[in-house]
Write an enzyme that holds these catalytic residues in place. Sequence first.
Site, PDB file in Angstrom:
ATOM      1  N   HIS A  21       7.893  24.235   8.495  1.00  0.00           N
ATOM      2  CA  HIS A  21       7.582  23.421   7.600  1.00  0.00           C
ATOM      3  C   HIS A  21       6.462  22.500   8.180  1.00  0.00           C
ATOM      4  CE1 HIS A  21      10.903  21.392   8.976  1.00  0.00           C
ATOM      5  NE2 HIS A  21      10.604  20.233   8.727  1.00  0.00           N
ATOM      6  N   ASP A  81      13.012  22.146  12.504  1.00  0.00           N
ATOM      7  CA  ASP A  81      13.592  20.663  12.937  1.00  0.00           C
ATOM      8  C   ASP A  81      14.538  20.805  14.241  1.00  0.00           C
ATOM      9  OD1 ASP A  81      12.534  19.284  10.835  1.00  0.00           O
ATOM     10  OD2 ASP A  81      14.412  19.490   9.712  1.00  0.00           O
ATOM     11  N   HIS A 138       6.468  23.160  12.027  1.00  0.00           N
ATOM     12  CA  HIS A 138       7.770  23.238  13.039  1.00  0.00           C
ATOM     13  C   HIS A 138       8.997  23.525  12.283  1.00  0.00           C
ATOM     14  CE1 HIS A 138       7.944  19.233  11.070  1.00  0.00           C
ATOM     15  NE2 HIS A 138       9.241  19.104  11.344  1.00  0.00           N
ATOM     16  N   ARG A 181      15.786  11.940   5.333  1.00  0.00           N
ATOM     17  CA  ARG A 181      16.326  13.352   5.745  1.00  0.00           C
ATOM     18  C   ARG A 181      17.676  13.278   6.473  1.00  0.00           C
ATOM     19  NH1 ARG A 181      13.023  16.200   9.907  1.00  0.00           N
ATOM     20  NH2 ARG A 181      14.677  15.833  11.428  1.00  0.00           N
TER      21      ARG A 181
END
Length: 368
Positions: A314, A167, A165, A330
Amino acid sequence: MPPNTPETISEQFKKLDLKKLVREKGLYQVYPQVSYPPLEPFEHVDAGKRGDPKKASLFDNATEVFDLTPIIGTEIHGLQLSQLSDQQKNDLALLAAERGVVFFRNQDLDPYQAVELGKYFGRPHIHNTVGHPEGLPEVISLFYDEKNPTLTQYFESKAAADGWHSDITYENQPAGISILKIDTSPESGGDTMWASAYEAYDRLSPPFQKFVEGLSAVHTGQIHTENAKRTGTFIRREFVDSVHPVVRTHPVTGWKGLFVQPGFTKSIVGLSTRESKLLLDHLYEHVSGGHNFQVRFKWEEDSVAIWDNRSTFHTAIFDYFSVGRRHGWRVTPTAERPYFDPESKSRRQDLAEKAAAAAAAVAKKDSA
Protein backbone atom coordinates in the site's frame (compact mmCIF):
# COMPACT_ATOMS: atom_id res chain seq x y z
CA MET A 1 -1.50 14.69 46.99
CA PRO A 2 -5.27 14.40 47.57
CA PRO A 3 -6.66 10.88 47.85
CA ASN A 4 -8.30 9.32 44.83
CA THR A 5 -11.97 10.19 44.59
CA PRO A 6 -14.42 8.78 42.02
CA GLU A 7 -13.94 11.98 40.02
CA THR A 8 -10.12 11.84 39.93
CA ILE A 9 -10.12 8.11 39.18
CA SER A 10 -12.56 8.72 36.33
CA GLU A 11 -10.31 11.49 35.00
CA GLN A 12 -7.25 9.19 35.14
CA PHE A 13 -8.98 6.63 32.93
CA LYS A 14 -10.75 9.07 30.64
CA LYS A 15 -10.52 7.94 27.04
CA LEU A 16 -8.87 10.27 24.56
CA ASP A 17 -11.04 11.48 21.69
CA LEU A 18 -8.36 11.74 19.03
CA LYS A 19 -10.66 13.26 16.42
CA LYS A 20 -11.60 16.06 18.80
CA LEU A 21 -8.05 16.39 20.09
CA VAL A 22 -6.45 16.89 16.69
CA ARG A 23 -9.03 19.52 15.72
CA GLU A 24 -8.63 21.48 18.93
CA LYS A 25 -4.93 21.02 19.61
CA GLY A 26 -3.29 19.85 16.40
CA LEU A 27 -0.20 17.82 17.17
CA TYR A 28 -0.85 15.72 20.27
CA GLN A 29 1.50 12.76 19.90
CA VAL A 30 4.00 11.86 22.59
CA TYR A 31 7.50 10.50 21.99
CA PRO A 32 8.50 8.88 25.28
CA GLN A 33 12.21 8.39 25.83
CA VAL A 34 11.91 4.84 27.09
CA SER A 35 13.88 1.84 25.88
CA TYR A 36 12.10 -1.31 24.76
CA PRO A 37 13.73 -4.76 24.78
CA PRO A 38 14.12 -6.70 21.53
CA LEU A 39 10.95 -8.40 20.33
CA GLU A 40 10.61 -12.02 21.38
CA PRO A 41 9.42 -14.69 18.93
CA PHE A 42 5.91 -16.02 19.46
CA GLU A 43 3.63 -18.62 17.91
CA HIS A 44 1.00 -16.95 15.76
CA VAL A 45 -2.44 -18.57 15.48
CA ASP A 46 -4.25 -17.04 12.52
CA ALA A 47 -7.90 -16.12 12.99
CA GLY A 48 -8.47 -16.56 9.27
CA LYS A 49 -8.02 -20.32 9.62
CA ARG A 50 -11.22 -20.33 11.70
CA GLY A 51 -13.12 -18.42 9.04
CA ASP A 52 -16.14 -19.70 7.15
CA PRO A 53 -15.40 -19.95 3.39
CA LYS A 54 -18.84 -18.40 2.77
CA LYS A 55 -18.25 -15.57 5.32
CA ALA A 56 -21.91 -15.91 6.25
CA SER A 57 -21.54 -14.12 9.58
CA LEU A 58 -20.37 -11.01 7.71
CA PHE A 59 -22.31 -11.13 4.47
CA ASP A 60 -25.66 -12.18 5.94
CA ASN A 61 -25.61 -9.31 8.46
CA ALA A 62 -24.36 -6.56 6.14
CA THR A 63 -26.65 -4.24 4.23
CA GLU A 64 -24.34 -4.18 1.22
CA VAL A 65 -21.16 -5.99 0.13
CA PHE A 66 -19.36 -5.27 -3.14
CA ASP A 67 -15.93 -5.70 -4.70
CA LEU A 68 -14.12 -2.56 -5.81
CA THR A 69 -12.05 -4.40 -8.44
CA PRO A 70 -12.03 -8.01 -9.65
CA ILE A 71 -8.65 -8.66 -8.00
CA ILE A 72 -8.46 -6.64 -4.78
CA GLY A 73 -10.65 -4.65 -2.40
CA THR A 74 -14.10 -5.32 -0.91
CA GLU A 75 -16.39 -2.79 0.79
CA ILE A 76 -18.93 -3.76 3.46
CA HIS A 77 -21.79 -1.58 4.72
CA GLY A 78 -24.07 -2.02 7.71
CA LEU A 79 -21.64 -3.47 10.26
CA GLN A 80 -19.76 -1.83 13.12
CA LEU A 81 -16.25 -3.16 13.74
CA SER A 82 -16.67 -2.30 17.42
CA GLN A 83 -19.44 -4.90 17.71
CA LEU A 84 -18.12 -7.89 15.75
CA SER A 85 -18.59 -11.38 17.14
CA ASP A 86 -15.61 -13.73 17.22
CA GLN A 87 -16.90 -15.58 14.16
CA GLN A 88 -17.25 -12.28 12.29
CA LYS A 89 -13.63 -11.47 13.19
CA ASN A 90 -12.56 -14.88 11.87
CA ASP A 91 -14.49 -14.35 8.65
CA LEU A 92 -13.05 -10.85 8.30
CA ALA A 93 -9.51 -12.19 8.65
CA LEU A 94 -10.23 -14.78 5.94
CA LEU A 95 -11.80 -12.18 3.67
CA ALA A 96 -8.81 -9.86 4.10
CA ALA A 97 -6.46 -12.74 3.32
CA GLU A 98 -8.34 -13.47 0.09
CA ARG A 99 -9.30 -9.98 -1.08
CA GLY A 100 -6.32 -8.10 0.37
CA VAL A 101 -8.16 -5.14 1.86
CA VAL A 102 -11.68 -4.63 3.24
CA PHE A 103 -13.28 -1.21 3.73
CA PHE A 104 -15.93 0.00 6.17
CA ARG A 105 -17.50 3.48 6.37
CA ASN A 106 -19.20 5.41 9.19
CA GLN A 107 -17.42 3.48 11.92
CA ASP A 108 -17.57 4.30 15.64
CA LEU A 109 -14.46 2.23 16.41
CA ASP A 110 -12.17 4.09 18.85
CA PRO A 111 -8.43 3.39 19.26
CA TYR A 112 -8.94 1.53 22.53
CA GLN A 113 -11.37 -0.86 20.84
CA ALA A 114 -9.01 -1.13 17.88
CA VAL A 115 -6.18 -2.29 20.12
CA GLU A 116 -8.42 -5.04 21.48
CA LEU A 117 -9.50 -5.96 17.97
CA GLY A 118 -5.86 -6.04 16.93
CA LYS A 119 -5.05 -8.45 19.74
CA TYR A 120 -7.55 -10.89 18.26
CA PHE A 121 -5.56 -10.92 15.01
CA GLY A 122 -2.05 -11.07 16.46
CA ARG A 123 0.41 -9.35 18.77
CA PRO A 124 0.05 -5.54 18.43
CA HIS A 125 3.30 -3.91 17.38
CA ILE A 126 4.73 -1.00 19.35
CA HIS A 127 6.77 1.14 16.99
CA ASN A 128 10.41 1.98 17.63
CA THR A 129 10.21 5.73 16.97
CA VAL A 130 6.91 7.19 15.79
CA GLY A 131 4.57 9.27 17.94
CA HIS A 132 1.48 7.85 19.59
CA PRO A 133 -1.38 9.08 21.78
CA GLU A 134 -0.69 9.31 25.50
CA GLY A 135 -1.17 5.87 27.06
CA LEU A 136 -1.65 4.10 23.71
CA PRO A 137 1.78 2.94 22.54
CA GLU A 138 0.19 0.33 20.23
CA VAL A 139 -1.44 3.11 18.19
CA ILE A 140 0.41 4.99 15.44
CA SER A 141 -0.96 8.49 14.86
CA LEU A 142 -1.02 9.76 11.27
CA PHE A 143 -1.33 13.54 11.04
CA TYR A 144 -0.28 15.75 8.15
CA ASP A 145 -1.39 19.23 7.17
CA GLU A 146 -0.35 22.40 5.36
CA LYS A 147 1.09 23.99 8.50
CA ASN A 148 4.23 21.85 8.62
CA PRO A 149 6.50 23.02 5.76
CA THR A 150 9.36 20.71 6.76
CA LEU A 151 7.12 17.66 6.47
CA THR A 152 5.61 18.95 3.24
CA GLN A 153 9.05 19.41 1.69
CA TYR A 154 10.10 15.92 2.81
CA PHE A 155 7.17 14.14 1.18
CA GLU A 156 7.13 16.29 -1.94
CA SER A 157 10.82 15.48 -2.50
CA LYS A 158 9.96 11.79 -2.76
CA ALA A 159 8.62 10.03 -5.83
CA ALA A 160 5.11 8.67 -5.29
CA ALA A 161 6.26 5.21 -6.41
CA ASP A 162 8.78 5.11 -3.55
CA GLY A 163 6.01 4.94 -0.96
CA TRP A 164 4.85 1.38 -1.69
CA HIS A 165 5.37 -0.92 1.26
CA SER A 166 3.97 -3.58 3.55
CA ASP A 167 4.05 -2.70 7.23
CA ILE A 168 7.16 -3.29 9.38
CA THR A 169 8.69 -6.01 7.18
CA TYR A 170 12.05 -5.37 8.83
CA GLU A 171 10.78 -7.28 11.88
CA ASN A 172 11.40 -11.03 12.09
CA GLN A 173 7.64 -11.47 12.46
CA PRO A 174 6.13 -8.62 10.43
CA ALA A 175 2.57 -7.38 10.29
CA GLY A 176 -0.39 -9.57 9.43
CA ILE A 177 -3.64 -7.59 9.57
CA SER A 178 -3.49 -3.78 9.83
CA ILE A 179 -6.35 -1.58 11.05
CA LEU A 180 -6.45 2.05 9.88
CA LYS A 181 -9.13 4.63 10.66
CA ILE A 182 -9.18 8.06 9.03
CA ASP A 183 -11.36 10.47 11.02
CA THR A 184 -10.31 13.80 9.47
CA SER A 185 -10.00 14.22 5.71
CA PRO A 186 -9.09 17.11 3.41
CA GLU A 187 -11.71 18.41 0.98
CA SER A 188 -10.08 16.37 -1.75
CA GLY A 189 -7.09 14.09 -2.08
CA GLY A 190 -5.42 12.00 0.58
CA ASP A 191 -6.41 8.67 -0.99
CA THR A 192 -4.61 5.41 -0.29
CA MET A 193 -3.75 2.71 -2.83
CA TRP A 194 -3.29 -1.02 -2.32
CA ALA A 195 -1.83 -3.58 -4.72
CA SER A 196 -2.27 -7.35 -4.70
CA ALA A 197 0.89 -9.31 -3.92
CA TYR A 198 -0.83 -12.42 -5.30
CA GLU A 199 -1.51 -10.88 -8.69
CA ALA A 200 1.92 -9.22 -8.73
CA TYR A 201 3.35 -12.74 -8.58
CA ASP A 202 0.85 -14.14 -11.09
CA ARG A 203 1.70 -11.49 -13.68
CA LEU A 204 5.38 -12.45 -13.73
CA SER A 205 6.37 -14.87 -16.50
CA PRO A 206 6.68 -18.53 -15.41
CA PRO A 207 10.51 -18.61 -15.82
CA PHE A 208 10.79 -15.41 -13.80
CA GLN A 209 8.47 -16.81 -11.13
CA LYS A 210 10.74 -19.84 -10.71
CA PHE A 211 13.79 -17.59 -10.48
CA VAL A 212 12.48 -15.30 -7.76
CA GLU A 213 10.94 -18.16 -5.76
CA GLY A 214 14.43 -19.32 -4.84
CA LEU A 215 15.58 -15.94 -3.52
CA SER A 216 15.57 -14.17 -0.17
CA ALA A 217 15.79 -10.46 0.57
CA VAL A 218 17.11 -8.32 3.42
CA HIS A 219 14.52 -5.97 4.96
CA THR A 220 15.69 -3.03 7.05
CA GLY A 221 14.20 -0.20 9.12
CA GLN A 222 16.94 2.15 7.97
CA ILE A 223 14.45 4.74 6.72
CA HIS A 224 13.03 5.08 10.25
CA THR A 225 16.53 5.34 11.72
CA GLU A 226 17.37 8.14 9.29
CA ASN A 227 14.10 9.95 10.00
CA ALA A 228 14.75 9.71 13.75
CA LYS A 229 18.20 11.21 13.34
CA ARG A 230 16.84 13.93 11.07
CA THR A 231 14.12 14.94 13.55
CA GLY A 232 15.99 14.19 16.78
CA THR A 233 13.49 11.49 17.79
CA PHE A 234 14.52 8.97 20.44
CA ILE A 235 14.85 5.39 19.16
CA ARG A 236 13.03 3.27 21.73
CA ARG A 237 14.08 -0.10 20.29
CA GLU A 238 16.95 -0.70 17.91
CA PHE A 239 15.82 -1.58 14.41
CA VAL A 240 16.78 -5.01 13.13
CA ASP A 241 17.43 -6.39 9.68
CA SER A 242 15.51 -9.51 8.74
CA VAL A 243 15.82 -11.92 5.83
CA HIS A 244 12.54 -12.98 4.21
CA PRO A 245 11.65 -14.91 1.04
CA VAL A 246 11.07 -12.85 -2.09
CA VAL A 247 7.93 -14.93 -2.66
CA ARG A 248 6.02 -15.91 0.48
CA THR A 249 3.18 -18.34 1.06
CA HIS A 250 0.12 -17.04 2.84
CA PRO A 251 -0.70 -19.37 5.76
CA VAL A 252 -4.48 -19.02 5.31
CA THR A 253 -5.00 -19.06 1.53
CA GLY A 254 -1.90 -21.06 0.68
CA TRP A 255 -1.31 -18.63 -2.23
CA LYS A 256 2.05 -17.29 -3.37
CA GLY A 257 2.66 -13.56 -3.17
CA LEU A 258 5.52 -11.23 -4.06
CA PHE A 259 7.16 -9.89 -0.90
CA VAL A 260 9.57 -7.06 -1.71
CA GLN A 261 8.92 -3.32 -1.76
CA PRO A 262 10.93 -0.07 -1.83
CA GLY A 263 9.93 0.94 1.68
CA PHE A 264 12.00 -1.62 3.58
CA THR A 265 13.66 -4.11 1.18
CA LYS A 266 17.40 -3.48 1.06
CA SER A 267 18.99 -6.16 -1.10
CA ILE A 268 18.72 -9.67 -2.53
CA VAL A 269 20.79 -12.28 -0.71
CA GLY A 270 23.53 -13.83 -2.86
CA LEU A 271 23.37 -11.34 -5.73
CA SER A 272 25.91 -8.65 -6.48
CA THR A 273 25.00 -5.06 -5.67
CA ARG A 274 24.28 -4.32 -9.32
CA GLU A 275 22.26 -7.52 -9.85
CA SER A 276 20.27 -6.88 -6.69
CA LYS A 277 19.44 -3.32 -7.71
CA LEU A 278 18.41 -4.34 -11.23
CA LEU A 279 16.10 -7.05 -9.94
CA LEU A 280 14.55 -4.98 -7.14
CA ASP A 281 14.03 -1.96 -9.40
CA HIS A 282 12.21 -4.18 -11.88
CA LEU A 283 9.97 -5.68 -9.19
CA TYR A 284 9.25 -2.26 -7.67
CA GLU A 285 8.24 -0.89 -11.08
CA HIS A 286 6.15 -4.02 -11.65
CA VAL A 287 4.15 -3.28 -8.47
CA SER A 288 3.87 0.50 -8.81
CA GLY A 289 2.83 0.20 -12.46
CA GLY A 290 0.42 -2.65 -11.84
CA HIS A 291 -2.75 -0.60 -12.20
CA ASN A 292 -4.67 -3.73 -13.16
CA PHE A 293 -4.08 -5.21 -9.71
CA GLN A 294 -4.43 -2.05 -7.62
CA VAL A 295 -7.33 -0.39 -5.84
CA ARG A 296 -7.55 3.30 -4.88
CA PHE A 297 -9.73 4.19 -1.92
CA LYS A 298 -11.22 7.64 -1.39
CA TRP A 299 -11.58 8.19 2.33
CA GLU A 300 -14.59 9.65 4.04
CA GLU A 301 -14.37 10.67 7.67
CA ASP A 302 -14.63 7.68 10.03
CA SER A 303 -13.81 5.13 7.34
CA VAL A 304 -11.71 2.10 8.30
CA ALA A 305 -9.51 -0.14 6.16
CA ILE A 306 -8.58 -3.65 7.28
CA TRP A 307 -5.83 -5.14 5.14
CA ASP A 308 -3.50 -8.13 5.13
CA ASN A 309 0.14 -7.12 4.73
CA ARG A 310 1.04 -10.64 3.65
CA SER A 311 -1.01 -10.31 0.47
CA THR A 312 -0.82 -6.58 -0.30
CA PHE A 313 1.34 -3.50 -0.66
CA HIS A 314 0.00 0.00 0.00
CA THR A 315 0.95 3.64 -0.36
CA ALA A 316 -0.53 6.93 0.83
CA ILE A 317 -0.94 9.74 -1.69
CA PHE A 318 0.36 13.07 -0.36
CA ASP A 319 -1.46 15.46 -2.68
CA TYR A 320 -3.46 17.50 -0.19
CA PHE A 321 -1.03 19.72 1.75
CA SER A 322 -2.39 22.88 0.13
CA VAL A 323 -6.04 22.13 0.90
CA GLY A 324 -6.24 20.77 4.43
CA ARG A 325 -5.32 18.23 7.03
CA ARG A 326 -5.60 14.47 7.25
CA HIS A 327 -5.63 12.57 10.52
CA GLY A 328 -6.06 8.96 11.49
CA TRP A 329 -4.49 6.17 13.46
CA ARG A 330 -3.33 2.62 12.89
CA VAL A 331 -3.02 -0.58 14.92
CA THR A 332 -0.67 -3.22 13.53
CA PRO A 333 -0.82 -6.80 14.84
CA THR A 334 2.18 -8.95 13.94
CA ALA A 335 1.91 -12.48 12.58
CA GLU A 336 4.10 -15.43 11.60
CA ARG A 337 7.65 -15.31 10.28
CA PRO A 338 7.39 -15.25 6.46
CA TYR A 339 8.06 -18.54 4.70
CA PHE A 340 7.84 -20.06 1.24
CA ASP A 341 6.26 -23.46 0.69
CA PRO A 342 7.38 -24.88 -2.68
CA GLU A 343 4.15 -26.90 -2.81
CA SER A 344 1.95 -23.80 -2.52
CA LYS A 345 -0.10 -22.54 -5.46
CA SER A 346 -0.67 -19.17 -7.03
CA ARG A 347 -4.03 -17.47 -6.64
CA ARG A 348 -4.87 -17.92 -10.29
CA GLN A 349 -3.93 -21.60 -10.29
CA ASP A 350 -5.91 -22.40 -7.14
CA LEU A 351 -9.04 -20.54 -8.25
CA ALA A 352 -8.90 -22.10 -11.73
CA GLU A 353 -8.57 -25.60 -10.27
CA LYS A 354 -11.48 -25.01 -7.89
CA ALA A 355 -13.65 -23.63 -10.69
CA ALA A 356 -12.84 -26.63 -12.87
CA ALA A 357 -13.64 -29.04 -10.04
CA ALA A 358 -16.95 -27.29 -9.37
CA ALA A 359 -17.88 -27.39 -13.07
CA ALA A 360 -17.00 -31.09 -13.24
CA ALA A 361 -19.16 -31.80 -10.18
CA VAL A 362 -22.12 -29.99 -11.77
CA ALA A 363 -21.65 -31.87 -15.06
CA LYS A 364 -21.47 -35.19 -13.25
CA LYS A 365 -24.65 -34.40 -11.30
CA ASP A 366 -26.49 -33.34 -14.48
CA SER A 367 -25.51 -36.56 -16.27
CA ALA A 368 -26.57 -38.81 -13.40
